[in-house]
Design a protein around this motif. Structure first.
Motif, PDB file in Angstrom:
ATOM      1  N   ALA A   1       2.091   0.785  -9.162  1.00 55.65           N
ATOM      2  CA  ALA A   1       0.959   1.503  -8.573  1.00 55.65           C
ATOM      3  C   ALA A   1       1.127   1.629  -7.059  1.00 55.65           C
ATOM      4  CB  ALA A   1      -0.347   0.787  -8.905  1.00 55.65           C
ATOM      5  N   HIS A   2       1.534   0.558  -6.397  1.00 57.40           N
ATOM      6  CA  HIS A   2       1.662   0.600  -4.943  1.00 57.40           C
ATOM      7  C   HIS A   2       2.879   1.413  -4.512  1.00 57.40           C
ATOM      8  CE1 HIS A   2      -1.357  -2.575  -5.206  1.00 57.40           C
ATOM      9  NE2 HIS A   2      -1.607  -2.349  -3.935  1.00 57.40           N
ATOM     10  N   ALA A   3       3.914   1.461  -5.352  1.00 52.98           N
ATOM     11  CA  ALA A   3       5.054   2.317  -5.037  1.00 52.98           C
ATOM     12  C   ALA A   3       4.637   3.784  -5.090  1.00 52.98           C
ATOM     13  CB  ALA A   3       6.194   2.042  -6.013  1.00 52.98           C
ATOM     14  N   ALA A   4       3.842   4.151  -6.096  1.00 55.48           N
ATOM     15  CA  ALA A   4       3.335   5.525  -6.188  1.00 55.48           C
ATOM     16  C   ALA A   4       2.483   5.863  -4.972  1.00 55.48           C
ATOM     17  CB  ALA A   4       2.533   5.691  -7.481  1.00 55.48           C
ATOM     18  N   ASN A   5       1.643   4.918  -4.587  1.00 59.03           N
ATOM     19  CA  ASN A   5       0.799   5.127  -3.414  1.00 59.03           C
ATOM     20  C   ASN A   5       1.654   5.351  -2.157  1.00 59.03           C
ATOM     21  OD1 ASN A   5      -0.695   4.040  -0.914  1.00 59.03           O
ATOM     22  ND2 ASN A   5      -2.349   4.195  -2.384  1.00 59.03           N
ATOM     23  N   ALA A   6       2.709   4.547  -2.015  1.00 60.69           N
ATOM     24  CA  ALA A   6       3.578   4.669  -0.848  1.00 60.69           C
ATOM     25  C   ALA A   6       4.296   6.015  -0.831  1.00 60.69           C
ATOM     26  CB  ALA A   6       4.601   3.526  -0.851  1.00 60.69           C
ATOM     27  N   LEU A   7       4.757   6.464  -1.994  1.00 59.37           N
ATOM     28  CA  LEU A   7       5.441   7.759  -2.064  1.00 59.37           C
ATOM     29  C   LEU A   7       4.507   8.906  -1.699  1.00 59.37           C
ATOM     30  CD1 LEU A   7       7.551   7.132  -5.283  1.00 59.37           C
ATOM     31  CD2 LEU A   7       8.447   7.483  -2.973  1.00 59.37           C
ATOM     32  N   SER A   8       3.241   8.764  -2.056  1.00 62.88           N
ATOM     33  CA  SER A   8       2.272   9.801  -1.677  1.00 62.88           C
ATOM     34  C   SER A   8       2.061   9.818  -0.163  1.00 62.88           C
ATOM     35  CB  SER A   8       0.941   9.568  -2.388  1.00 62.88           C
ATOM     36  OG  SER A   8       0.248   8.455  -1.840  1.00 62.88           O
ATOM     37  N   GLN A   9       2.118   8.651   0.474  1.00 59.85           N
ATOM     38  CA  GLN A   9       1.947   8.579   1.926  1.00 59.85           C
ATOM     39  C   GLN A   9       3.128   9.208   2.655  1.00 59.85           C
ATOM     40  OE1 GLN A   9      -0.797   7.453   3.544  1.00 59.85           O
ATOM     41  NE2 GLN A   9      -1.765   7.055   1.565  1.00 59.85           N
ATOM     42  N   ILE A  10       4.321   9.003   2.131  1.00 57.68           N
ATOM     43  CA  ILE A  10       5.518   9.558   2.772  1.00 57.68           C
ATOM     44  C   ILE A  10       5.631  11.055   2.492  1.00 57.68           C
ATOM     45  CG2 ILE A  10       8.041   9.449   2.837  1.00 57.68           C
ATOM     46  CD1 ILE A  10       7.779   6.448   2.178  1.00 57.68           C
ATOM     47  N   GLY A  11       5.277  11.470   1.254  1.00 60.15           N
ATOM     48  CA  GLY A  11       5.236  12.890   0.931  1.00 60.15           C
ATOM     49  C   GLY A  11       6.587  13.564   0.816  1.00 60.15           C
ATOM     50  N   ASP A  12       7.606  12.827   0.383  1.00 57.23           N
ATOM     51  CA  ASP A  12       8.947  13.401   0.251  1.00 57.23           C
ATOM     52  C   ASP A  12       9.093  14.076  -1.111  1.00 57.23           C
ATOM     53  OD1 ASP A  12      11.928  13.474  -0.299  1.00 57.23           O
ATOM     54  OD2 ASP A  12      11.936  12.641   1.726  1.00 57.23           O
ATOM     55  N   ILE A  13       9.671  15.278  -1.119  1.00 54.50           N
ATOM     56  CA  ILE A  13       9.794  16.066  -2.343  1.00 54.50           C
ATOM     57  C   ILE A  13      10.707  15.398  -3.376  1.00 54.50           C
ATOM     58  CG2 ILE A  13      11.757  17.456  -1.595  1.00 54.50           C
ATOM     59  CD1 ILE A  13      10.394  19.861  -2.870  1.00 54.50           C
ATOM     60  N   ARG A  14      11.577  14.485  -2.924  1.00 58.69           N
ATOM     61  CA  ARG A  14      12.467  13.778  -3.853  1.00 58.69           C
ATOM     62  C   ARG A  14      11.700  12.922  -4.857  1.00 58.69           C
ATOM     63  NH1 ARG A  14      16.107  10.431   0.106  1.00 58.69           N
ATOM     64  NH2 ARG A  14      14.219  10.604   1.382  1.00 58.69           N
ATOM     65  N   ALA A  15      10.464  12.616  -4.530  1.00 57.55           N
ATOM     66  CA  ALA A  15       9.675  11.737  -5.395  1.00 57.55           C
ATOM     67  C   ALA A  15       8.996  12.488  -6.535  1.00 57.55           C
ATOM     68  CB  ALA A  15       8.617  11.017  -4.567  1.00 57.55           C
ATOM     69  N   VAL A  16       9.008  13.833  -6.515  1.00 59.60           N
ATOM     70  CA  VAL A  16       8.227  14.595  -7.489  1.00 59.60           C
ATOM     71  C   VAL A  16       8.698  14.351  -8.915  1.00 59.60           C
ATOM     72  CG1 VAL A  16       7.615  16.904  -8.275  1.00 59.60           C
ATOM     73  CG2 VAL A  16       7.534  16.357  -5.841  1.00 59.60           C
ATOM     74  N   LYS A  17       9.994  14.552  -9.180  1.00 59.42           N
ATOM     75  CA  LYS A  17      10.499  14.377 -10.552  1.00 59.42           C
ATOM     76  C   LYS A  17      10.303  12.948 -11.063  1.00 59.42           C
ATOM     77  CE  LYS A  17      13.772  18.215 -10.631  1.00 59.42           C
ATOM     78  NZ  LYS A  17      15.170  18.641 -10.848  1.00 59.42           N
ATOM     79  N   PRO A  18      10.617  11.913 -10.256  1.00 60.69           N
ATOM     80  CA  PRO A  18      10.333  10.548 -10.726  1.00 60.69           C
ATOM     81  C   PRO A  18       8.844  10.316 -10.990  1.00 60.69           C
ATOM     82  CG  PRO A  18      11.866  10.497  -8.891  1.00 60.69           C
ATOM     83  CD  PRO A  18      11.399  11.899  -9.000  1.00 60.69           C
ATOM     84  N   LEU A  19       7.969  10.897 -10.180  1.00 59.15           N
ATOM     85  CA  LEU A  19       6.535  10.728 -10.396  1.00 59.15           C
ATOM     86  C   LEU A  19       6.100  11.418 -11.696  1.00 59.15           C
ATOM     87  CD1 LEU A  19       5.199  11.213  -6.761  1.00 59.15           C
ATOM     88  CD2 LEU A  19       4.945   9.148  -8.146  1.00 59.15           C
ATOM     89  N   ILE A  20       6.685  12.580 -11.990  1.00 60.22           N
ATOM     90  CA  ILE A  20       6.375  13.254 -13.264  1.00 60.22           C
ATOM     91  C   ILE A  20       6.796  12.365 -14.431  1.00 60.22           C
ATOM     92  CG2 ILE A  20       6.961  15.214 -14.743  1.00 60.22           C
ATOM     93  CD1 ILE A  20       7.192  16.917 -12.214  1.00 60.22           C
ATOM     94  N   LYS A  21       7.972  11.759 -14.309  1.00 64.66           N
ATOM     95  CA  LYS A  21       8.452  10.843 -15.347  1.00 64.66           C
ATOM     96  C   LYS A  21       7.538   9.623 -15.469  1.00 64.66           C
ATOM     97  CE  LYS A  21      12.571   8.229 -16.735  1.00 64.66           C
ATOM     98  NZ  LYS A  21      13.961   7.836 -16.346  1.00 64.66           N
ATOM     99  N   ALA A  22       7.041   9.158 -14.330  1.00 62.76           N
ATOM    100  CA  ALA A  22       6.177   7.968 -14.325  1.00 62.76           C
ATOM    101  C   ALA A  22       4.806   8.232 -14.932  1.00 62.76           C
ATOM    102  CB  ALA A  22       6.019   7.438 -12.899  1.00 62.76           C
ATOM    103  N   LEU A  23       4.459   9.500 -15.156  1.00 64.19           N
ATOM    104  CA  LEU A  23       3.176   9.816 -15.804  1.00 64.19           C
ATOM    105  C   LEU A  23       3.129   9.297 -17.238  1.00 64.19           C
ATOM    106  CD1 LEU A  23       2.523  13.457 -14.546  1.00 64.19           C
ATOM    107  CD2 LEU A  23       1.241  11.401 -13.933  1.00 64.19           C
ATOM    108  N   ALA A  24       4.269   8.941 -17.780  1.00 64.76           N
ATOM    109  CA  ALA A  24       4.306   8.370 -19.135  1.00 64.76           C
ATOM    110  C   ALA A  24       3.846   6.920 -19.159  1.00 64.76           C
ATOM    111  CB  ALA A  24       5.723   8.475 -19.699  1.00 64.76           C
TER     112      ALA A  24
END
Length: 398
Positions: free
Chosen positions: A283-306
């Protein structure tokens, strides 16, 4: 020293409902704050002898003394009944029986006193709380630091650190650093680290970085969180190392703090933490990625929706919603629009696509009309109409 204390805080104590608490000073009392029933009876005389005793303590002590007298009465009555019903006449046997009964009674009383669901919580804790409140309301940082440094009760020291956190005066930093380094209880060290973070003074960064290696995970976690609150770049490498900590509490706060630092060098490591075995860290890693806002995180975040854990999944959803609005890449937005089932995320991606002059991915436009989501079909119709291509006429008729 007592006289000065009484004079200084009598005014604050007068404004509190319990006037007797003015006679409690935030130094060390000679007895613990929590005792078993049996020990409270034994310590009743020292309670009375102490000049810090409150009337409530006396009442409580009398009640438990009465209970002890009643228990002894039951014991004497039981002994009398046994002696009357038995034919024992030998004095040595009778004495032996008395001894055995007394030992049994003492063991039972000790067990009840030690494991009672209602142990004594003397008004000492309440009195300490009132004293610390008076110190806090008068912004007496020096008095709270003395309490943090000298009090023998760890709960009192913890509460003093908490009060310093709320006052947020940078001059408390040396005292908090001293407690963070030297205090004998992990809760006091953790609260001192938390207070240093809330104050936000860069002077505590070195001590907080060192606390990342404390043997207690509670202290390491609070130190990691405080480093994120201060946002000093010196903490970047230590926080990256803390992502490998054995405890999820520390890994989670290290990830969160890296998000607060906003350094894109942490993205790849945070993506790895996004699939940590514990939801707190995810949860906190997702929060951190949202703060940084890097596009590289999009696909991993989509995968993490599972993720099946609601706590970490909700942060993942929130992270994607935060990042989508800043994405300008057509392919990434189309991937979100076609793969993500959460309405909020998908609609944000579609809104971003609506701002494009045209959509170059014609396959997406053609397939969009067969999408299960009405907002995706609507977007497809809109852009197919904008193309003014006769080949799309049959698709629009259908």
């Amino acid at each position: 020293e007592k006289k000065l204390f009484y004079e200084k805080y009598e005014k604050e104590a007068d404004s509190i409902e319990n006037k007797d608490t003015r006679w409690v000073r935030p130094e060390c009392l000679p007895y613990p704050a929590k005792d078993s029933n049996l020990n409270s009876i034994i310590l009743f005389v020292p309670f009375i002898a102490s000049n810090n005793i409150l009337p409530q303590d006396i009442t409580q002590g009398l009640i438990y003394s009465a209970i002890a007298v009643a228990a002894l009465g039951v014991f004497a009555f039981t002994l009398y009944r046994i002696r009357k019903r038995t034919s024992l006449t030998n004095n040595s046997l009778t004495a032996n029986l008395k001894t055995k009964l007394f030992v049994v009674f003492f063991i039972i009383n000790t067990i009840i006193g030690s494991f009672s669901p209602l142990p004594i919580y003397t008004n000492t804790n309440y009195a300490y709380a009132i004293s610390i409140t008076a110190l806090e309301e008068s912004n007496d940082v020096d008095g709270l630091i003395r309490t943090l440094s000298n009090n023998k009760n760890w709960e009192v020291r913890r509460d003093a650190a908490d009060a310093l956190s709320r006052i947020s005066d940078p001059k408390a930093i040396p005292g908090l650093i001293k407690a963070l380094r030297n205090d004998g209880h992990e809760w006091v060290r953790a609260m001192s680290a938390d207070a240093a973070g809330n104050i936000g003074d860069a002077g505590s960064v070195t001590a907080l970085i060192k606390a990342l290696k404390n043997r207690h995970s509670l202290v390491r976690g609070e130190a990691a969180q405080s480093l994120g609150q201060i946002r000093d770049q010196r903490a970047f490498n230590p926080l990256m190392n803390a992502l490998n900590d054995e405890h999820e509490y520390v890994r989670g706060y290290a990830a969160w703090s890296l998000g607060q630092l906003g350094d894109r060098r942490a993205v790849d490591r945070l993506i790895k933490t996004l699939f940590d075995k514990h939801e707190w860290a995810r949860a906190h890693a997702a929060n951190a990625l949202s703060q940084i806002g890097d596009i590289r995180a999009v696909k991993p975040l989509i995968k993490a929706l599972a993720d099946k854990k609601e706590f970490s999944r909700s942060d993942t959803v929130w992270a994607l919603e935060s990042i989508v609005g800043s994405i300008k890449d057509e392919a990434v937005l189309i991937e979100i629009a076609t793969k993500v089932r959460e309405d909020g995320i998908r609609r944000k991606a579609l809104w971003s696509l609506e701002g494009f002059e045209e959509i170059k991915d014609k396959k997406f436009l053609n397939d969009s009309l067969r999408s299960e989501f009405s907002d995706v079909r609507e977007l497809g119709v809109y852009f197919l109409g904008k193309t003014k291509n006769p080949d799309t006429f049959s698709l629009l008729i259908n």
